[in-house]
Design a protein around this motif. Sequence first.
Motif, mmCIF file in Angstrom:
data_model
loop_
_atom_site.group_PDB
_atom_site.id
_atom_site.type_symbol
_atom_site.label_atom_id
_atom_site.label_comp_id
_atom_site.label_asym_id
_atom_site.label_seq_id
_atom_site.Cartn_x
_atom_site.Cartn_y
_atom_site.Cartn_z
ATOM 1 N N UNK A 33 -38.671 50.492 -43.501
ATOM 2 C CA UNK A 33 -38.280 49.765 -42.053
ATOM 3 C C UNK A 33 -37.065 49.206 -42.157
ATOM 4 N N UNK A 34 -36.755 48.714 -43.429
ATOM 5 C CA UNK A 34 -35.613 48.170 -43.719
ATOM 6 C C UNK A 34 -34.270 49.015 -43.435
ATOM 7 N N UNK A 35 -34.513 50.222 -44.074
ATOM 8 C CA UNK A 35 -33.681 51.143 -44.013
ATOM 9 C C UNK A 35 -33.323 51.806 -42.569
ATOM 10 N N UNK A 78 -42.855 42.400 -43.611
ATOM 11 C CA UNK A 78 -42.664 41.905 -44.942
ATOM 12 C C UNK A 78 -43.797 40.763 -45.260
ATOM 13 N N UNK A 79 -44.155 39.858 -44.025
ATOM 14 C CA UNK A 79 -45.114 38.875 -44.412
ATOM 15 C C UNK A 79 -46.337 39.444 -44.696
ATOM 16 N N UNK A 85 -31.331 43.649 -46.901
ATOM 17 C CA UNK A 85 -32.904 43.952 -46.868
ATOM 18 C C UNK A 85 -33.480 45.344 -47.301
ATOM 19 N N UNK A 86 -32.639 46.246 -47.014
ATOM 20 C CA UNK A 86 -32.831 47.504 -47.624
ATOM 21 C C UNK A 86 -32.895 47.629 -49.157
ATOM 22 N N UNK A 87 -31.523 46.986 -49.638
ATOM 23 C CA UNK A 87 -31.464 46.667 -50.952
ATOM 24 C C UNK A 87 -32.567 46.066 -51.866
ATOM 25 N N UNK A 88 -32.852 44.806 -51.118
ATOM 26 C CA UNK A 88 -33.808 43.931 -51.873
ATOM 27 C C UNK A 88 -35.435 44.705 -51.842
ATOM 28 N N UNK A 89 -35.408 45.447 -51.090
ATOM 29 C CA UNK A 89 -37.041 46.056 -50.838
ATOM 30 C C UNK A 89 -36.893 47.552 -51.489
ATOM 31 N N UNK A 90 -35.763 47.984 -52.252
ATOM 32 C CA UNK A 90 -35.532 49.306 -52.703
ATOM 33 C C UNK A 90 -36.374 49.492 -54.031
ATOM 34 N N UNK A 91 -36.857 50.657 -54.444
ATOM 35 C CA UNK A 91 -37.515 50.829 -55.592
ATOM 36 C C UNK A 91 -36.630 50.359 -56.709
ATOM 37 N N UNK A 92 -35.630 50.811 -56.747
ATOM 38 C CA UNK A 92 -34.499 50.397 -58.221
ATOM 39 C C UNK A 92 -34.264 48.971 -58.293
ATOM 40 N N UNK A 93 -34.358 48.108 -57.114
ATOM 41 C CA UNK A 93 -34.341 46.775 -57.225
ATOM 42 C C UNK A 93 -35.462 46.051 -57.812
ATOM 43 N N UNK A 94 -36.618 46.884 -57.336
ATOM 44 C CA UNK A 94 -38.243 46.183 -58.009
ATOM 45 C C UNK A 94 -38.347 46.727 -59.206
ATOM 46 N N UNK A 95 -37.603 47.838 -59.830
ATOM 47 C CA UNK A 95 -38.131 48.506 -61.122
ATOM 48 C C UNK A 95 -37.088 47.808 -62.041
ATOM 49 N N UNK A 96 -35.869 47.173 -61.812
ATOM 50 C CA UNK A 96 -35.221 46.499 -62.717
ATOM 51 C C UNK A 96 -35.579 45.479 -63.207
ATOM 52 N N UNK A 97 -36.072 45.424 -64.462
ATOM 53 C CA UNK A 97 -37.022 44.147 -65.035
ATOM 54 C C UNK A 97 -36.037 43.254 -65.616
#
Length: 333
Positions: free
Chosen positions: A16-18, A93-94, A149-161
């Motif tokens: 949805x963000x994209x 998001x909520x 928002x599209x960056x914050x919810x992207x898989x790469x952002x979430x996978x970067x530990x």
Amino acid sequence: MSPDTTRFASPWPHRLAVLLAWATFPLIWVGGLVTTYDAGMAVPDWPTTYGYNMFLYPWQTWLAGPWDLFIEHGHRLLASAVGMLTIVLAAVLWRCERRGWVCWLGVAALMAVVFQGVLGGLRVRLDERVLAQLHGCVGPAFFALAVALSVFTSPRWLEQKKPSVLSGGLAWLAIATAGVAYLQLVLGSQLRHVPPESGVAGFRLAVFLHLAGAAALVVHVAWLLGRLRAAHPAERWLTRPARLLAGLVAVQLALGLGAWVVNYGWPVWFADYAWAQRLVVQRMGATQALVTTAHVALGSLILGTAVALALRACRLTAAPLARAVWLESEAAA
């Protein structure tokens, strides 16, 4: 996987963000077209359209009506679609996002789109140039927020530990580049809305500031791209948007020159050339409208790309500027 984990692993926030970012860019384009054709007052009432509910205005009248009515009412409908999409994104998001700051960022996006809609309505009700300029500056900022928002919810952002060895100075340079991109956009808006009472001197000052902003942006983008290619050539998450940003800026410079030519003619030092003398500036002509509006819209795309690059750089840096984000991300993991 537990139901709770499945709930938080939903791909819909990112989708949805994209989609919101993709929908906002054509809205900015149409909004620029409205300003180019001076069609902001084609519909004199708001939130209605000639007394009709905006969504119930006869489509035959809209499609077959005057061009300025077509683009102004179309702008309103597209803006409404973006607003409804923002509501859906905030709700999702909520429902699905476990990072509280991202949820509140969705609320901020919703407040921003409401604010932008009210600005557009007041611009019509009051027929005020300053409100039109402010409306033109808030739109790209909202687009940048949708990109964020599209960056914050992207898989790469979430996978970067954990942070990489990316220098904090490079991240700050990326942030500064995004800031310069927005400042340049504001300066362009000032040039586009120079009040008649400013006279020739006011117009020349606006042109000078816009050109200075363009030079600063070129330097920042070249510097950023050079540092990335020298220090992190294999980090495609950064180098790809950096190359895209450089390409967009190059196209924007060409469009800027084209916008000047189709609006004001060739510079005086070309006056002796026959090909320059043959140019006739056609006010409200199709070429003038297309080139000018493309120049305006591409400014927002440059801003969005710069913001995405800056956020990615912050995600990959070990500098203190990203520490708070890391702590919350790790806590939510």
